[in-house]
Design an enzyme around this catalytic site. Structure first.
Site, mmCIF file in Angstrom:
data_model
loop_
_atom_site.group_PDB
_atom_site.id
_atom_site.type_symbol
_atom_site.label_atom_id
_atom_site.label_comp_id
_atom_site.label_asym_id
_atom_site.label_seq_id
_atom_site.Cartn_x
_atom_site.Cartn_y
_atom_site.Cartn_z
ATOM 1 N N ASP A 175 0.815 -1.214 0.093
ATOM 2 C CA ASP A 175 -0.061 0.059 -0.088
ATOM 3 C C ASP A 175 0.796 1.370 0.219
ATOM 4 O O ASP A 175 1.794 1.287 0.407
ATOM 5 C CB ASP A 175 -1.031 0.057 1.289
ATOM 6 C CG ASP A 175 -0.242 -0.147 2.385
ATOM 7 O OD1 ASP A 175 0.695 -0.930 2.705
ATOM 8 O OD2 ASP A 175 -0.887 0.460 3.488
ATOM 9 N N GLU A 215 -0.405 -2.139 5.104
ATOM 10 C CA GLU A 215 0.361 -2.162 6.334
ATOM 11 C C GLU A 215 0.134 -0.733 6.867
ATOM 12 O O GLU A 215 0.265 -0.698 8.078
ATOM 13 C CB GLU A 215 1.752 -2.097 5.741
ATOM 14 C CG GLU A 215 2.838 -2.418 6.900
ATOM 15 C CD GLU A 215 3.089 -1.138 7.656
ATOM 16 O OE1 GLU A 215 2.977 -0.901 9.042
ATOM 17 O OE2 GLU A 215 3.412 0.051 7.094
ATOM 18 N N GLU A 216 -0.047 0.349 6.451
ATOM 19 C CA GLU A 216 0.013 1.604 6.867
ATOM 20 C C GLU A 216 -1.671 1.754 7.541
ATOM 21 O O GLU A 216 -2.467 1.783 6.973
ATOM 22 C CB GLU A 216 0.157 2.710 5.891
ATOM 23 C CG GLU A 216 1.108 2.819 5.001
ATOM 24 C CD GLU A 216 2.446 3.180 5.487
ATOM 25 O OE1 GLU A 216 2.324 3.513 6.794
ATOM 26 O OE2 GLU A 216 3.459 3.108 5.130
ATOM 27 N N ARG A 273 18.779 -8.022 13.378
ATOM 28 C CA ARG A 273 18.994 -8.050 14.823
ATOM 29 C C ARG A 273 17.652 -8.985 15.298
ATOM 30 O O ARG A 273 16.763 -8.943 15.029
ATOM 31 C CB ARG A 273 19.022 -6.663 15.400
ATOM 32 C CG ARG A 273 18.894 -6.716 16.984
ATOM 33 C CD ARG A 273 18.795 -5.178 17.166
ATOM 34 N NE ARG A 273 18.930 -5.078 18.856
ATOM 35 C CZ ARG A 273 19.948 -4.982 19.852
ATOM 36 N NH1 ARG A 273 21.103 -4.980 19.211
ATOM 37 N NH2 ARG A 273 19.765 -4.777 20.894
ATOM 38 N N HIS A 278 7.457 8.645 4.726
ATOM 39 C CA HIS A 278 6.284 9.345 4.835
ATOM 40 C C HIS A 278 6.408 10.887 4.396
ATOM 41 O O HIS A 278 5.662 11.705 4.630
ATOM 42 C CB HIS A 278 5.429 9.345 6.015
ATOM 43 C CG HIS A 278 5.198 7.932 6.398
ATOM 44 N ND1 HIS A 278 4.128 7.516 7.450
ATOM 45 C CD2 HIS A 278 5.526 6.674 5.799
ATOM 46 C CE1 HIS A 278 4.091 6.210 7.371
ATOM 47 N NE2 HIS A 278 4.830 5.723 6.679
#
Ligand code: NI
Length: 401
Positions: free
Chosen positions: A87, A145-146, A183, A372
């Protein structure tokens, strides 16, 4: 890795780079917002079909899942899933590039165009060596996702059923292009937003004893919530509680009936998340009732758990990354951890896995703007790095059995 010798894989990826960049630019020109990724998921499904994969569409509305069955996948063979989000964001693009967004007020300002292009290229490469693949690979193309969260409904609809491990990457402009961050443990925070509605009893500002002042109650709640961080959680396990909005009252001489506060809580462990979500409500309603009022808490939909990387899968991804970029280009200290959230967390809660960050920042190319930002862009040299790391990790995982 037996399927691809180190040099043959890099040479093979080089052949795919023009198509990889072309897909990314096409998606960049045609951004689609959460759960509206109709064109994007159509392209994804059509490409996966063309590769001969088993394709499911319409998962979580606009999600697509492709399954590649390995040619030498015996009984008990493993399945690894690789996830990309699709998205875009409601931002008007300010870049003057030839592949600039053609949709007014929408742009790929987080790199999800790159993620989708990378995963389609990984699917193409692994399909080419399907007959030698020692297990199965599932490709998860996720909507939304947003802000709204497409991962959770994909998990609920069975997207990771039969999957043994899940991996995925995010391109990151904060990390210089060429570097990769991997990580184990917490890598992104949880994010849960809430509304607190304090109800008192309205009245005249000059006669507070005949009213119950929700503003004073709200002020005490705000102060008390911070003690959940400073007094009730370990200093070695960071978390954040913020009230970002408070609305109450209409003028100076009226005590209002209600006060409404909105805030967010961020944590790096599921235990902490559960604890704080319980305690925020308890503290707020306890203070309100002590002061003669009441307080209701409402959690907003779309809350997201923390992204937590499995040590074993992370060790495997780390080896794949070192083989791709070399140990000197690997970041693995705690600077890698982000207080942002990502709903890759939903897949990582369902299946052990690893989410890692591929640097795409390059000031000389103007790709150093924050995610963004209306000038956000990707250093496209980062795309083949992402492809190589994912291919190596998937093949190694399946070969280790
Ligand atoms: Ni993103």
């Amino acid at each position: 890795m037996s399927i691809f010798s180190p040099d043959s894989l890099k040479a093979l990826i080089d052949e795919y780079v023009p198509d990889l960049v072309a897909i990314r630019r096409d998606l960049h020109e045609h951004p689609e917002l959460a759960f509206e990724e109709v064109r994007t998921s159509g392209i994804v499904a059509q490409r996966l079909h063309a590769l001969g994969l088993e394709v499911q569409t319409g998962i979580a509305k606009t999600g697509v899942v492709g399954l590649l069955r390995g040619g030498v996948a015996g009984p008990g063979a493993k399945t690894i899933a690789i996830r990309a989000d699709m998205d875009a964001l409601p931002i008007a693009e300010l870049n003057e590039v030839e592949y600039r967004s053609r949709v007014e007020g929408k742009m790929h300002a987080c790199g999800h165009d790159g993620h989708t292009a990378i995963l389609l290229t990984v699917a193409a490469l692994l399909s080419k060596r399907r007959s030698e693949l020692a297990g199965n690979v599932k490709f998860l193309f996720q909507p939304a996702e947003e802000s709204i969260g497409g991962a959770k409904p994909m998990v609920e609809q069975g997207a990771v059923q039969g999957v043994d491990a899940v991996i995925g990457l995010h391109l990151i402009s904060d990390i210089p292009s060429g570097r990769v961050a991997v990580r184990a443990g917490a890598i992104c925070a949880s994010a849960d937003d809430y509304v607190l509605t304090v109800t008192g009893r309205g009245g005249h500002a000059a006669s507070p004893h005949e009213a119950v002042d929700p503003i004073v109650i709200g002020a005490q709640i705000i102060a008390a919530l911070q003690t959940l961080i400073s007094r009730s959680t370990s200093p070695f396990s960071p978390s954040v509680i913020t009230i970002g909005e408070m609305k109450a009252g209409t003028t100076f001489n009226i005590i209002p009936e209600t006060a409404v506060m909105r805030g967010t809580v961020r944590t790096f462990s599921s235990e902490h998340r559960t604890y704080l979500m319980r305690r925020i409500g308890e503290v707020a309603s306890g203070i309100a009732s002590t002061l003669g009022g009441s307080c209701e808490i409402e959690w907003q939909i779309g809350g997201c758990p923390p992204c937590s990387n499995d040590p074993a899968v992370t060790a495997l991804v780390r080896r794949a990354v070192v083989a791709t970029v070399g140990e000197e280009m690997l970041d693995e200290d705690e600077s890698v951890v982000s207080a942002g959230s990502d709903d890759m967390a939903e897949f990582l809660q369902a299946v052990p896995g690893c989410y890692f960050m591929v640097g795409s920042g390059n000031e000389a190319k103007g790709t150093h703007y924050q995610h963004h930002h209306p000038r956000f862009d990707l250093d496209e040299d980062a795309l083949p790095i992402g492809v190589e790391a994912l291919v190596r990790a998937a093949v190694d995982y399946l070969e280790q059995g």
